[in-house]
Structure formats: C-alpha cells, structure tokens
Design a protein around this motif. Structure first.
Motif, PDB file in Angstrom:
ATOM      1  N   LEU A 197     -56.480  -1.582  10.966  1.00  0.00           N
ATOM      2  CA  LEU A 197     -55.722  -0.493  11.583  1.00  0.00           C
ATOM      3  C   LEU A 197     -54.299  -0.928  11.904  1.00  0.00           C
ATOM      4  N   ALA A 198     -54.144  -2.138  12.446  1.00  0.00           N
ATOM      5  CA  ALA A 198     -52.810  -2.647  12.770  1.00  0.00           C
ATOM      6  C   ALA A 198     -51.953  -2.784  11.512  1.00  0.00           C
ATOM      7  N   ALA A 199     -52.562  -3.262  10.423  1.00  0.00           N
ATOM      8  CA  ALA A 199     -51.823  -3.405   9.170  1.00  0.00           C
ATOM      9  C   ALA A 199     -51.388  -2.048   8.627  1.00  0.00           C
ATOM     10  N   LEU A 200     -52.275  -1.067   8.689  1.00  0.00           N
ATOM     11  CA  LEU A 200     -51.932   0.274   8.210  1.00  0.00           C
ATOM     12  C   LEU A 200     -50.802   0.884   9.035  1.00  0.00           C
ATOM     13  N   LEU A 201     -50.892   0.723  10.370  1.00  0.00           N
ATOM     14  CA  LEU A 201     -49.852   1.270  11.236  1.00  0.00           C
ATOM     15  C   LEU A 201     -48.509   0.571  10.995  1.00  0.00           C
ATOM     16  N   ALA A 202     -48.553  -0.751  10.798  1.00  0.00           N
ATOM     17  CA  ALA A 202     -47.315  -1.495  10.538  1.00  0.00           C
ATOM     18  C   ALA A 202     -46.682  -1.040   9.225  1.00  0.00           C
ATOM     19  N   PHE A 203     -47.507  -0.871   8.191  1.00  0.00           N
ATOM     20  CA  PHE A 203     -46.968  -0.402   6.903  1.00  0.00           C
ATOM     21  C   PHE A 203     -46.413   1.011   7.036  1.00  0.00           C
ATOM     22  N   TRP A 204     -47.133   1.876   7.751  1.00  0.00           N
ATOM     23  CA  TRP A 204     -46.687   3.247   7.973  1.00  0.00           C
ATOM     24  C   TRP A 204     -45.328   3.269   8.695  1.00  0.00           C
ATOM     25  N   GLU A 205     -45.211   2.440   9.742  1.00  0.00           N
ATOM     26  CA  GLU A 205     -43.958   2.378  10.503  1.00  0.00           C
ATOM     27  C   GLU A 205     -42.820   1.864   9.612  1.00  0.00           C
ATOM     28  N   TYR A 206     -43.107   0.865   8.802  1.00  0.00           N
ATOM     29  CA  TYR A 206     -42.084   0.295   7.922  1.00  0.00           C
ATOM     30  C   TYR A 206     -41.642   1.308   6.859  1.00  0.00           C
ATOM     31  N   ALA A 207     -42.577   2.104   6.357  1.00  0.00           N
ATOM     32  CA  ALA A 207     -42.277   3.036   5.262  1.00  0.00           C
ATOM     33  C   ALA A 207     -41.626   4.327   5.737  1.00  0.00           C
ATOM     34  N   THR A 208     -41.546   4.532   7.063  1.00  0.00           N
ATOM     35  CA  THR A 208     -40.971   5.776   7.583  1.00  0.00           C
ATOM     36  C   THR A 208     -39.870   5.465   8.600  1.00  0.00           C
ATOM     37  N   PRO A 209     -38.763   4.873   8.161  1.00  0.00           N
ATOM     38  CA  PRO A 209     -37.676   4.577   9.108  1.00  0.00           C
ATOM     39  C   PRO A 209     -37.098   5.854   9.698  1.00  0.00           C
ATOM     40  N   LYS A 210     -36.606   5.757  10.901  1.00  0.00           N
ATOM     41  CA  LYS A 210     -36.082   6.908  11.626  1.00  0.00           C
ATOM     42  C   LYS A 210     -34.928   7.556  10.858  1.00  0.00           C
ATOM     43  N   GLY A 211     -35.002   8.881  10.726  1.00  0.00           N
ATOM     44  CA  GLY A 211     -33.959   9.628  10.036  1.00  0.00           C
ATOM     45  C   GLY A 211     -34.168   9.773   8.548  1.00  0.00           C
ATOM     46  N   SER A 212     -35.169   9.119   7.989  1.00  0.00           N
ATOM     47  CA  SER A 212     -35.415   9.196   6.550  1.00  0.00           C
ATOM     48  C   SER A 212     -36.259  10.424   6.213  1.00  0.00           C
ATOM     49  N   PRO A 213     -36.196  10.882   4.936  1.00  0.00           N
ATOM     50  CA  PRO A 213     -37.066  12.002   4.537  1.00  0.00           C
ATOM     51  C   PRO A 213     -38.551  11.693   4.738  1.00  0.00           C
ATOM     52  N   ALA A 214     -38.930  10.420   4.547  1.00  0.00           N
ATOM     53  CA  ALA A 214     -40.333  10.040   4.735  1.00  0.00           C
ATOM     54  C   ALA A 214     -40.762  10.235   6.189  1.00  0.00           C
ATOM     55  N   ALA A 215     -39.847   9.947   7.124  1.00  0.00           N
ATOM     56  CA  ALA A 215     -40.175  10.134   8.540  1.00  0.00           C
ATOM     57  C   ALA A 215     -40.389  11.608   8.852  1.00  0.00           C
ATOM     58  N   PHE A 216     -39.597  12.490   8.204  1.00  0.00           N
ATOM     59  CA  PHE A 216     -39.768  13.926   8.412  1.00  0.00           C
ATOM     60  C   PHE A 216     -41.081  14.411   7.812  1.00  0.00           C
ATOM     61  N   MET A 217     -41.428  13.909   6.627  1.00  0.00           N
ATOM     62  CA  MET A 217     -42.627  14.378   5.924  1.00  0.00           C
ATOM     63  C   MET A 217     -43.911  13.819   6.515  1.00  0.00           C
ATOM     64  N   PHE A 218     -43.882  12.562   6.933  1.00  0.00           N
ATOM     65  CA  PHE A 218     -45.119  11.897   7.341  1.00  0.00           C
ATOM     66  C   PHE A 218     -45.124  11.431   8.795  1.00  0.00           C
ATOM     67  N   GLY A 219     -44.012  11.575   9.497  1.00  0.00           N
ATOM     68  CA  GLY A 219     -43.946  11.058  10.851  1.00  0.00           C
ATOM     69  C   GLY A 219     -43.979   9.540  10.841  1.00  0.00           C
ATOM     70  N   SER A 220     -44.099   8.956  12.008  1.00  0.00           N
ATOM     71  CA  SER A 220     -44.230   7.512  12.127  1.00  0.00           C
ATOM     72  C   SER A 220     -45.083   7.207  13.349  1.00  0.00           C
ATOM     73  N   PRO A 221     -45.783   6.063  13.368  1.00  0.00           N
ATOM     74  CA  PRO A 221     -46.613   5.737  14.531  1.00  0.00           C
ATOM     75  C   PRO A 221     -45.845   5.750  15.843  1.00  0.00           C
ATOM     76  N   SER A 222     -44.596   5.270  15.835  1.00  0.00           N
ATOM     77  CA  SER A 222     -43.825   5.257  17.082  1.00  0.00           C
ATOM     78  C   SER A 222     -43.495   6.673  17.540  1.00  0.00           C
ATOM     79  N   ALA A 223     -43.169   7.558  16.590  1.00  0.00           N
ATOM     80  CA  ALA A 223     -42.892   8.951  16.958  1.00  0.00           C
ATOM     81  C   ALA A 223     -44.152   9.643  17.467  1.00  0.00           C
ATOM     82  N   ILE A 224     -45.276   9.349  16.825  1.00  0.00           N
ATOM     83  CA  ILE A 224     -46.548   9.930  17.269  1.00  0.00           C
ATOM     84  C   ILE A 224     -46.883   9.460  18.677  1.00  0.00           C
ATOM     85  N   ALA A 225     -46.696   8.162  18.925  1.00  0.00           N
ATOM     86  CA  ALA A 225     -46.941   7.620  20.263  1.00  0.00           C
ATOM     87  C   ALA A 225     -46.029   8.275  21.291  1.00  0.00           C
ATOM     88  N   GLY A 226     -44.768   8.538  20.898  1.00  0.00           N
ATOM     89  CA  GLY A 226     -43.845   9.199  21.804  1.00  0.00           C
ATOM     90  C   GLY A 226     -44.313  10.597  22.180  1.00  0.00           C
TER      91      GLY A 226
END
Length: 275
Positions: A37-66
C-alpha cells in the motif's frame, strides 16, 4: 507420572508453536500489505504532481488526505458516514433476515423450491440501479427508499446462500434423526439451521458490500446527504480528490462492518474457531 505427563506437555508445546506460526504469518502478511500500500501511494503521489493534468484526472494521496481532514473538521465526514452506515445496517439486517428465512424455509418442500427457482433467478438478474426510479416512486426520497434499495441488493444473495446451506445438509444425518423419531421441525431446528450457519455467514460477509452499494446507489438517485451524495456532488464538480476521499470512507465503513460480521460468526459458530 513423568511419562504420562510427556504427551500432555508435548501437545501443549505443539499448540504453542502452531499459534506462534499463525501469529508470525499474520504479522508477515500485514507487513507485506502495508508495504504494498505504501509503495502504491508513493508511486501515485509521484505520478500526480500538483498542478499537472494527472493530478486533475486522478487526484493525489496528499490531496485526498487534505479533503479527509477538511471533511472531518467541518463534520460532513462523520455525518455522511453515519447516515450511509445506518442505511446500510438497516438494509443489511432486513435483507438478510427476509432472504435467510425464505431460503431456509424452502428446505421444507423441494417442490416449492423448484417452483420459485426461476422467479428468484429473474429477480436476481435485475440490475439494482434499474429499480431505483421505481423505489423512489414507491417510497419517496427519504430514508425508507435508501433502506429499500439496500434491502433489495441483499435479499436474493441471502436467500440463495441460506438455501444452498440447507439443502447441503448430510442426508445420512437427516435419516438418522428420522430413525430416532425426530419430527421435521426438530430436524430443521437442531440439524439444518446449525449446519447452514457456515453458508449463511459466508453470505453475510458477501452482502455487506451489496448493502452498502444499494444505499449509495439510492443516495446517487435522490439525497442531500450521505457518502453517495458526497461522491455524486464532488464528481459533478470534477473534484476528483474529494471523490476518492469519500470512497476511502466508504471502504473503511465496509471493512468495519465485515469485521463485525466476522466477530459475530466466531461467537455463534465456535467450532469454526482455529485453536
């Protein structure tokens, strides 16, 4: 005396070693799950940097936590979880009660069970979302319609699993009880019902998810509160992290309910416990 005590001591040692192995394996499984789970979340966070289209489409663990923190602070998380949880529990209880009673009672007559079988299959093949408009017309847009949706999602599965358990009882045991003079009701109460509990609880664990799905579908169709409403509202506004935040709460709710069903199973079926 010393020789007589050796088998007892040996058995106790074997039991202790077996328990230690199970504990060790359980810890290893849990640790692996946490790492995955930690590895998946880390990869998800890395693949969705803030302000990127990927972050808009898929969110990010940090945004979800917020959003989870925000929802917890404004109280919407607890309120929506409580409402959906209540709808789920009521639908889960009613659906399993009705379905299990019907499924077990069909054991009394194979003729009746064969007559109703195609109707059960037909009802079970209807997508639950297709019933939502009808349920809303019948029961309105309040709590009752969500409970009805949850109940309808559960009842057929509970019926099938309980009936499967009832007809799977060993025929030799039934004949033995008949030979000893037991009535059909005594056979049902003392043999069929206890022997069916394993299948019934398997159905209970399965229907936790169905009850939750039914409640959320009902909230999708008509609701101003609940996790389903939160997911629908956030999705319509394209706030993907908030959608995932509500889904996280939904998953936690399902896990808690499944855990409670497992605890009840251990209480009612003690012979299923592992030593």
């Amino acid at each position: 005396m010393a020789d007589a005590s050796k088998p007892i001591g040996s058995a106790s040692a074997q039991l202790a070693r077996a328990r230690w192995r199970r504990l060790r394996n359980g810890i290893a499984v849990l640790a692996t799950q946490v790492l995955v789970l930690a590895a998946l979340l880390a990869f998800w966070e890395y693949a969705t940097p803030k302000g990127s289209p990927a972050a808009f489409m898929f969110g990010s663990p940090s945004a979800i936590a917020g959003f989870l923190v925000q929802m917890a602070k404004d109280g919407s998380l607890w309120r929506d979880a409580a409402i959906t949880g209540m709808e789920t529990l009521l639908g889960f209880f009613l659906g399993n009660l009705v379905g299990t009673l019907i499924g077990l009672s069909l054991w009394y007559s194979r003729f009746v069970s064969r007559v109703v079988q195609p109707f059960v299959i037909a009802l079970g093949s209807i997508p639950i979302i297709a019933l939502a408009p009808i349920v809303i017309i019948w029961f309105g847009t309040g709590l009752i319609s969500k409970v009805a949706m949850s109940t309808l999602s559960v009842v057929i599965v509970a019926l099938v699993t309980s009936y499967k358990g009832a007809i799977g009882v060993d025929g030799d045991q039934i004949n033995l009880m008949r030979t000893l003079g037991a009535s059909k009701f005594q056979i049902f109460r003392k043999l069929v019902v206890p022997a069916s509990l394993t299948d019934i609880f398997a159905g209970l664990k399965l229907t936790v998810g169905f009850a939750l799905i039914g409640a959320i579908v009902g909230e999708f169709m008509s609701s101003s509160e609940g996790l389903g409403h939160a997911i629908f509202k956030a999705g319509s506004l394209y706030i993907i992290p908030k959608v995932f935040a509500a889904l996280v709460v939904t998953i936690v709710l399902a896990l808690v309910l499944t855990y409670l069903v497992g605890k009840i199973e251990r209480l009612l079926i003690p012979w299923r416990r592992q030593a």
